[in-house]
Design an enzyme around this catalytic site. Structure first.
Site, PDB file in Angstrom:
ATOM      1  N   HIS A  68       6.762   5.101  11.073  1.00  0.00           N
ATOM      2  CA  HIS A  68       6.949   3.771  10.483  1.00  0.00           C
ATOM      3  C   HIS A  68       7.812   2.862  11.377  1.00  0.00           C
ATOM      4  O   HIS A  68       7.518   1.686  11.556  1.00  0.00           O
ATOM      5  CB  HIS A  68       7.604   3.943   9.098  1.00  0.00           C
ATOM      6  CG  HIS A  68       7.321   2.848   8.134  1.00  0.00           C
ATOM      7  ND1 HIS A  68       7.147   3.061   6.787  1.00  0.00           N
ATOM      8  CD2 HIS A  68       7.192   1.525   8.306  1.00  0.00           C
ATOM      9  CE1 HIS A  68       6.918   1.914   6.178  1.00  0.00           C
ATOM     10  NE2 HIS A  68       6.938   0.961   7.076  1.00  0.00           N
ATOM     11  N   TYR A 120       7.392   3.281   0.259  1.00  0.00           N
ATOM     12  CA  TYR A 120       7.029   2.283  -0.748  1.00  0.00           C
ATOM     13  C   TYR A 120       7.231   2.826  -2.170  1.00  0.00           C
ATOM     14  O   TYR A 120       7.159   2.071  -3.139  1.00  0.00           O
ATOM     15  CB  TYR A 120       5.586   1.783  -0.562  1.00  0.00           C
ATOM     16  CG  TYR A 120       5.310   1.137   0.791  1.00  0.00           C
ATOM     17  CD1 TYR A 120       6.357   0.691   1.599  1.00  0.00           C
ATOM     18  CD2 TYR A 120       4.011   0.977   1.272  1.00  0.00           C
ATOM     19  CE1 TYR A 120       6.112   0.124   2.843  1.00  0.00           C
ATOM     20  CE2 TYR A 120       3.763   0.399   2.509  1.00  0.00           C
ATOM     21  CZ  TYR A 120       4.819  -0.021   3.288  1.00  0.00           C
ATOM     22  OH  TYR A 120       4.575  -0.580   4.521  1.00  0.00           O
ATOM     23  N   PRO A 153     -12.204   0.165   8.580  1.00  0.00           N
ATOM     24  CA  PRO A 153     -12.457  -1.168   8.030  1.00  0.00           C
ATOM     25  C   PRO A 153     -11.457  -2.185   8.578  1.00  0.00           C
ATOM     26  O   PRO A 153     -10.253  -1.920   8.616  1.00  0.00           O
ATOM     27  CB  PRO A 153     -12.286  -0.967   6.519  1.00  0.00           C
ATOM     28  CG  PRO A 153     -12.544   0.495   6.296  1.00  0.00           C
ATOM     29  CD  PRO A 153     -12.032   1.181   7.532  1.00  0.00           C
ATOM     30  N   ALA A 154     -11.951  -3.353   8.981  1.00  0.00           N
ATOM     31  CA  ALA A 154     -11.127  -4.356   9.673  1.00  0.00           C
ATOM     32  C   ALA A 154     -10.250  -5.163   8.729  1.00  0.00           C
ATOM     33  O   ALA A 154      -9.657  -6.163   9.131  1.00  0.00           O
ATOM     34  CB  ALA A 154     -12.021  -5.274  10.498  1.00  0.00           C
ATOM     35  N   GLY A 172      -7.509  -4.146   5.237  1.00  0.00           N
ATOM     36  CA  GLY A 172      -7.044  -3.144   4.273  1.00  0.00           C
ATOM     37  C   GLY A 172      -6.174  -3.814   3.230  1.00  0.00           C
ATOM     38  O   GLY A 172      -5.809  -4.989   3.361  1.00  0.00           O
ATOM     39  N   LEU A 173      -5.839  -3.064   2.201  1.00  0.00           N
ATOM     40  CA  LEU A 173      -4.925  -3.584   1.173  1.00  0.00           C
ATOM     41  C   LEU A 173      -3.527  -3.031   1.441  1.00  0.00           C
ATOM     42  O   LEU A 173      -3.351  -1.814   1.559  1.00  0.00           O
ATOM     43  CB  LEU A 173      -5.391  -3.129  -0.216  1.00  0.00           C
ATOM     44  CG  LEU A 173      -4.551  -3.710  -1.368  1.00  0.00           C
ATOM     45  CD1 LEU A 173      -4.988  -5.150  -1.677  1.00  0.00           C
ATOM     46  CD2 LEU A 173      -4.667  -2.862  -2.636  1.00  0.00           C
ATOM     47  N   GLY A 174      -2.526  -3.922   1.558  1.00  0.00           N
ATOM     48  CA  GLY A 174      -1.134  -3.487   1.654  1.00  0.00           C
ATOM     49  C   GLY A 174      -0.687  -2.945   0.305  1.00  0.00           C
ATOM     50  O   GLY A 174      -1.206  -3.347  -0.739  1.00  0.00           O
ATOM     51  N   ASP A 227      -3.213   0.779   2.965  1.00  0.00           N
ATOM     52  CA  ASP A 227      -2.049   1.000   3.817  1.00  0.00           C
ATOM     53  C   ASP A 227      -0.869   1.470   2.954  1.00  0.00           C
ATOM     54  O   ASP A 227      -0.190   0.664   2.331  1.00  0.00           O
ATOM     55  CB  ASP A 227      -1.675  -0.319   4.531  1.00  0.00           C
ATOM     56  CG  ASP A 227      -0.473  -0.128   5.444  1.00  0.00           C
ATOM     57  OD1 ASP A 227      -0.640   0.510   6.498  1.00  0.00           O
ATOM     58  OD2 ASP A 227       0.631  -0.587   5.091  1.00  0.00           O
ATOM     59  N   LYS A 242       2.788   6.799   6.145  1.00  0.00           N
ATOM     60  CA  LYS A 242       3.768   6.637   7.228  1.00  0.00           C
ATOM     61  C   LYS A 242       4.982   7.533   7.012  1.00  0.00           C
ATOM     62  O   LYS A 242       5.423   7.735   5.877  1.00  0.00           O
ATOM     63  CB  LYS A 242       4.255   5.173   7.296  1.00  0.00           C
ATOM     64  CG  LYS A 242       3.146   4.146   7.272  1.00  0.00           C
ATOM     65  CD  LYS A 242       3.646   2.737   7.523  1.00  0.00           C
ATOM     66  CE  LYS A 242       2.568   1.711   7.219  1.00  0.00           C
ATOM     67  NZ  LYS A 242       2.498   1.298   5.822  1.00  0.00           N
ATOM     68  N   GLY A 299     -13.803   7.033  18.384  1.00  0.00           N
ATOM     69  CA  GLY A 299     -15.163   6.807  17.889  1.00  0.00           C
ATOM     70  C   GLY A 299     -15.195   6.537  16.397  1.00  0.00           C
ATOM     71  O   GLY A 299     -16.210   6.089  15.858  1.00  0.00           O
TER      72      GLY A 299
HETATM   73  N1  LIG Z   1       4.627  -1.175   9.122  1.00  0.00           N
HETATM   74  C1  LIG Z   1       5.586  -1.910   8.614  1.00  0.00           C
HETATM   75  O1  LIG Z   1       6.763  -1.825   9.012  1.00  0.00           O
HETATM   76  C2  LIG Z   1       5.265  -2.900   7.529  1.00  0.00           C
HETATM   77  C3  LIG Z   1       6.192  -3.932   7.231  1.00  0.00           C
HETATM   78  C4  LIG Z   1       5.862  -4.837   6.233  1.00  0.00           C
HETATM   79  C5  LIG Z   1       4.654  -4.723   5.549  1.00  0.00           C
HETATM   80  N2  LIG Z   1       3.780  -3.693   5.840  1.00  0.00           N
HETATM   81  C6  LIG Z   1       2.479  -3.561   5.117  1.00  0.00           C
HETATM   82  O2  LIG Z   1       1.823  -4.815   5.176  1.00  0.00           O
HETATM   83  C7  LIG Z   1       1.449  -5.224   3.869  1.00  0.00           C
HETATM   84  C8  LIG Z   1       1.392  -6.735   3.783  1.00  0.00           C
HETATM   85  O3  LIG Z   1       2.643  -7.330   4.071  1.00  0.00           O
HETATM   86  P1  LIG Z   1       3.451  -8.164   2.986  1.00  0.00           P
HETATM   87  O4  LIG Z   1       3.132  -7.649   1.653  1.00  0.00           O
HETATM   88  O5  LIG Z   1       4.877  -8.194   3.381  1.00  0.00           O
HETATM   89  O6  LIG Z   1       2.966  -9.652   3.233  1.00  0.00           O
HETATM   90  P2  LIG Z   1       1.604 -10.506   3.090  1.00  0.00           P
HETATM   91  O7  LIG Z   1       0.444  -9.639   2.865  1.00  0.00           O
HETATM   92  O8  LIG Z   1       1.618 -11.445   4.257  1.00  0.00           O
HETATM   93  O9  LIG Z   1       1.911 -11.400   1.820  1.00  0.00           O
HETATM   94  C9  LIG Z   1       1.765 -10.917   0.517  1.00  0.00           C
HETATM   95  C10 LIG Z   1       1.956 -12.090  -0.433  1.00  0.00           C
HETATM   96  O10 LIG Z   1       0.907 -13.041  -0.220  1.00  0.00           O
HETATM   97  C11 LIG Z   1       0.314 -13.401  -1.440  1.00  0.00           C
HETATM   98  N3  LIG Z   1      -1.156 -13.485  -1.223  1.00  0.00           N
HETATM   99  C12 LIG Z   1      -1.947 -12.556  -0.639  1.00  0.00           C
HETATM  100  N4  LIG Z   1      -3.225 -12.984  -0.639  1.00  0.00           N
HETATM  101  C13 LIG Z   1      -3.232 -14.190  -1.248  1.00  0.00           C
HETATM  102  C14 LIG Z   1      -4.252 -15.116  -1.546  1.00  0.00           C
HETATM  103  N5  LIG Z   1      -5.534 -14.904  -1.218  1.00  0.00           N
HETATM  104  N6  LIG Z   1      -3.905 -16.280  -2.180  1.00  0.00           N
HETATM  105  C15 LIG Z   1      -2.624 -16.524  -2.510  1.00  0.00           C
HETATM  106  N7  LIG Z   1      -1.604 -15.667  -2.251  1.00  0.00           N
HETATM  107  C16 LIG Z   1      -1.902 -14.513  -1.627  1.00  0.00           C
HETATM  108  C17 LIG Z   1       0.647 -12.290  -2.415  1.00  0.00           C
HETATM  109  O11 LIG Z   1       0.879 -12.819  -3.692  1.00  0.00           O
HETATM  110  P3  LIG Z   1       0.035 -12.354  -5.009  1.00  0.00           P
HETATM  111  O12 LIG Z   1       0.325 -10.910  -5.262  1.00  0.00           O
HETATM  112  O13 LIG Z   1       0.574 -13.312  -5.996  1.00  0.00           O
HETATM  113  O14 LIG Z   1      -1.406 -12.594  -4.676  1.00  0.00           O
HETATM  114  C18 LIG Z   1       1.941 -11.702  -1.857  1.00  0.00           C
HETATM  115  O15 LIG Z   1       3.077 -12.329  -2.445  1.00  0.00           O
HETATM  116  C19 LIG Z   1       2.502  -4.538   2.973  1.00  0.00           C
HETATM  117  O16 LIG Z   1       2.132  -4.492   1.621  1.00  0.00           O
HETATM  118  C20 LIG Z   1       2.592  -3.187   3.637  1.00  0.00           C
HETATM  119  O17 LIG Z   1       1.502  -2.366   3.252  1.00  0.00           O
HETATM  120  C21 LIG Z   1       4.075  -2.812   6.828  1.00  0.00           C
END
Ligand SMILES: NC(=O)c1ccc[n+]([C@@H]2O[C@H](COP(=O)([O-])OP(=O)(O)OC[C@H]3O[C@@H](n4cnc5c(N)ncnc54)[C@H](OP(=O)(O)O)[C@@H]3O)[C@@H](O)[C@H]2O)c1
Length: 343
Positions: free
Chosen positions: A127, A68, A30-31, A33-35, A63, A96, A26
């Protein structure tokens, strides 16, 4: 609306307008989030600044993860956000359990709570389903001599400790990450508290339709990592066959028409498809655009159909460091035959 929210609405997005996912408990999540994974190139301090800036423009979902290496820097930022008038129940904070702590869940959760300066987490995830340590930043060829396969009984011992966190009020929900359909089926059979989300790689070139449909049908919300195709990931996480979502001609064409960066089209598609993307960015213009696109006019049906047709089965986070046998290929981690890969 609190003063902080009102300020955000002037120079960002009113958090109350952000689409929400309803979890089986329930609760509303938010749909988008910030990584917060800065990987090799973004420091803990820069990520913490981005969390602060993102909250100011309206983000409420963050997230985080112990691995990290920045939760102790993000904690003081959460304190500032809360002192600024955002209430704790307006935030959705995820952390995680790292792979070398599957036997020390309470201790790990308490460490994240201390670092993040919180009394409880909204969501705590396992994780990875493999209990295999690897040093941060190691090459993908690195393998622990003690690496183990997925052993369901061991995973359930970890899950029982996760359930105990809910009982103790330290976390409101528990969830999984990097799971497969056969592993989730066993967990759903044996759990007392069901996972509320499954965090999984999801972007236009890797849509995981079968896993997506499975978790939705089980009442588990899919949260999508690498929603933009992780263009900034380190060299060691790249292989020659990887494709680039933000260079896909269909994504680029839609982006040009809408006057946005192709990354924004990926995020917008994700929210509209029904997953919860967690894009990473430390640039205000980019994280703001990612949030704003959740409120603008939806993509047309023909755009949604065109993006659905972009599947390339391009998994970016292959997980090679978790392999437990010499000569194995990373596909073994993902149960591609529909069965858990035998030990
Ligand atoms: N559960 C897991 O095992 C797992 C694994 C991997 C990741 N994660 C989580 O997922 C999050 C996101 O994944 P990710 O960081 O690998 O990849 P992502 O979000 O697909 O890509 C991030 C990249 O995209 C660029 N970007 C984002 N928005 C943009 C926009 N509007 N315009 C232009 N460039 C943009 C960013 O550059 P700039 O900074 O230059 O904008 C950054 O280099 C992670 O931070 C983490 O929290 C979880």
């Amino acid at each position: 609306m609190s003063d902080a929210n009102r300020t955000a609405a002037l120079d960002g997005v009113d958090p109350e307008l952000i689409p929400q996912r309803r979890l089986y408990t329930g609760a509303a999540m938010p749909a988008i989030g910030l990584g917060t994974f800065g990987s090799d190139h973004v420091t803990a301090g820069e990520v913490a600044e981005a969390v602060k800036g993102a909250a100011a423009v309206g983000y409420r979902h963050f997230d985080c993860a112990s691995v990290y290496g920045n939760e102790d820097r993000i904690g003081p930022v959460f304190r500032e956000i809360l002192d600024g008038g955002v209430t704790r129940d307006e935030l959705w904070i995820v952390s995680k359990l790292w792979n070398d702590k599957h036997d020390a869940v309470l201790e790990s959760c308490q460490k994240s709570l201390t670092d993040l300066g919180l009394d409880y987490l909204d969501m705590y995830l396992v994780h990875w389903p493999f209990p295999n340590f690897h040093p941060p930043g190691c090459s993908v060829e690195w393998h622990s001599p003690d690496a183990k396969p997925y052993v369901h009984e061991s995973f359930m011992r970890t899950w029982r400790q996760m359930e105990a966190l809910v009982d103790a009020g330290l976390v409101r929900h528990i969830g999984t990450s990097n799971m497969t359909v056969p592993k989730l089926k066993l967990l759903l059979r044996d759990c007392r508290i069901k996972p509320a989300i499954n965090e999984m790689e999801l972007h236009p070139h890797f849509q995981q339709q079968a896993l997506f449909d499975f978790v939705k049908s089980a009442g588990i919300e899919p949260v999508g990592y690498c929603p933009v195709g992780s263009p900034g990931r380190p060299e060691r996480d790249r292989t020659p066959d990887d494709t680039v979502d933000v260079e896909d001609p269909v994504i680029v064409r839609i982006a040009r028409r809408l006057g946005v960066h192709p990354a924004v089209v990926c995020v917008k598609w994700a929210v509209q498809r029904g997953q919860t993307p967690i894009p990473f960015s430390v640039k205000r213009g980019n994280y703001l655009a990612n949030l704003q696109c959740t409120l603008s006019e939806p993509l047309a049906d023909e755009d949604m159909r065109a993006i659905a047709g972009l599947e390339r089965n391009c998994r970016l986070i292959k997980g090679q460091v978790f392999l437990w046998k010499d000569g194995q290929s990373w596909e073994a981690l993902w149960d591609e035959d529909g069965e858990i890969t035998p030990p």
